[in-house]
Motif scaffolding. Sequence first.
Motif, PDB file in Angstrom:
ATOM      1  N   ASP A 288       1.665   4.119  -3.154  1.00  0.00           N
ATOM      2  CA  ASP A 288       1.639   5.578  -2.990  1.00  0.00           C
ATOM      3  C   ASP A 288       2.940   6.193  -3.501  1.00  0.00           C
ATOM      4  O   ASP A 288       2.948   7.254  -4.119  1.00  0.00           O
ATOM      5  CB  ASP A 288       1.448   5.959  -1.512  1.00  0.00           C
ATOM      6  CG  ASP A 288       0.077   5.526  -0.989  1.00  0.00           C
ATOM      7  OD1 ASP A 288      -0.803   5.230  -1.833  1.00  0.00           O
ATOM      8  OD2 ASP A 288      -0.096   5.457   0.245  1.00  0.00           O
TER       9      ASP A 288
ATOM     10  N   LYS B 217       0.850  -1.194   0.000  1.00  0.00           N
ATOM     11  CA  LYS B 217       0.000   0.000   0.000  1.00  0.00           C
ATOM     12  C   LYS B 217       0.892   1.254   0.000  1.00  0.00           C
ATOM     13  O   LYS B 217       0.712   2.169  -0.810  1.00  0.00           O
ATOM     14  CB  LYS B 217      -0.882  -0.026   1.250  1.00  0.00           C
ATOM     15  CG  LYS B 217      -2.075   0.874   1.183  1.00  0.00           C
ATOM     16  CD  LYS B 217      -3.041   0.565   2.329  1.00  0.00           C
ATOM     17  CE  LYS B 217      -4.195   1.497   2.235  1.00  0.00           C
ATOM     18  NZ  LYS B 217      -4.319   2.552   3.069  1.00  0.00           N
TER      19      LYS B 217
ATOM     20  N   GLN C 149      -3.711   0.096  -7.117  1.00  0.00           N
ATOM     21  CA  GLN C 149      -4.338   0.427  -5.829  1.00  0.00           C
ATOM     22  C   GLN C 149      -5.581  -0.421  -5.566  1.00  0.00           C
ATOM     23  O   GLN C 149      -5.838  -0.833  -4.438  1.00  0.00           O
ATOM     24  CB  GLN C 149      -4.651   1.926  -5.766  1.00  0.00           C
ATOM     25  CG  GLN C 149      -3.363   2.737  -5.560  1.00  0.00           C
ATOM     26  CD  GLN C 149      -3.540   4.235  -5.658  1.00  0.00           C
ATOM     27  OE1 GLN C 149      -4.447   4.704  -6.339  1.00  0.00           O
ATOM     28  NE2 GLN C 149      -2.673   4.995  -5.008  1.00  0.00           N
TER      29      GLN C 149
END
Length: 309
Positions: A58, A54, A76
Amino acid sequence: MKGPLFYSKILLFGEYGIIKDSKGLSIPYNFYNGALKTEDNPSEEAVNSNKSLKAYADYLAKMDQDLVVFDIKSLQQDVKGGMYFDSSIPQGYGVGSSGALVAAIYDKYASDKITVLENLTREKLLTLKSIFAEMESFFHGKSSGLDPLNSYLSLPILINSKENIEATGIPTQSSDGQGAVFLLDSGITGETAPMVSIFMENMKNDGFRKMLKNQFIKHTDACVEDFLKGDVKSLFKNTKQLSKVVFNNFKPMIPAQFHELWKKGIDTNDYYLKLCGSGGGGYMLGFTQDIKKAEQALKDYKLEVVYNF
């Protein structure tokens, strides 16, 4: 869902030297591998891997789009759906655990990706290497991009210099050969970043820089050439010199409890040890002309043969 497998790698020669333009030789090591996966009942490891993916997604979303464009939305979404990296590659062992993950992500989510099937010109290899360096720096602070490149292509890679790399062939193994390259398990994990900063700190010292150029890089380059030519006699002569140079100048990178063992190999000629990756723990690489002798001398340790001469 289960993605394709990406393998670990072993940098046979070139650790630290390639930062300063020495030659290097990196080979895929199929004993360990990893793949992107999702499953209904994830283990604790899978959940942790998903969490770090995760954060990684980003990071990739902010990467320079002139270099590479990812399908961040799909990535994502998959991470939200519990995707994780299922890997048998030990972390902090110098065999490219983050490299395999980077290769898997690029393979699945990069738009206009350079594929393994096309003609891999030097230009394309350098482009891939710089994309991978940027992608992997999330894990190490600074990366050469070589580990993911090796994992992605699953081919031996010859580094001639920073701007000159090529896929290469290595001499066929001799299955009944007495000579061998092996991994020696230190039993402790190493961290890349602190080791690299010790090296960079040492590089400020004039004497260290001279040693690097006149000894370390000289023997590293010779080892790469010997290995590719299959000149085993010369290879062991140069590996012994390299092992000595590392012992005398890279002490912090060799776990303290292995100093004696390292020196014993040089004194007895039963085996020669060198760093595998940045050192500080993980695996060390061993070279021997007689694997039976080396196994006897190192009987208290775990050895894995990776190549036979």
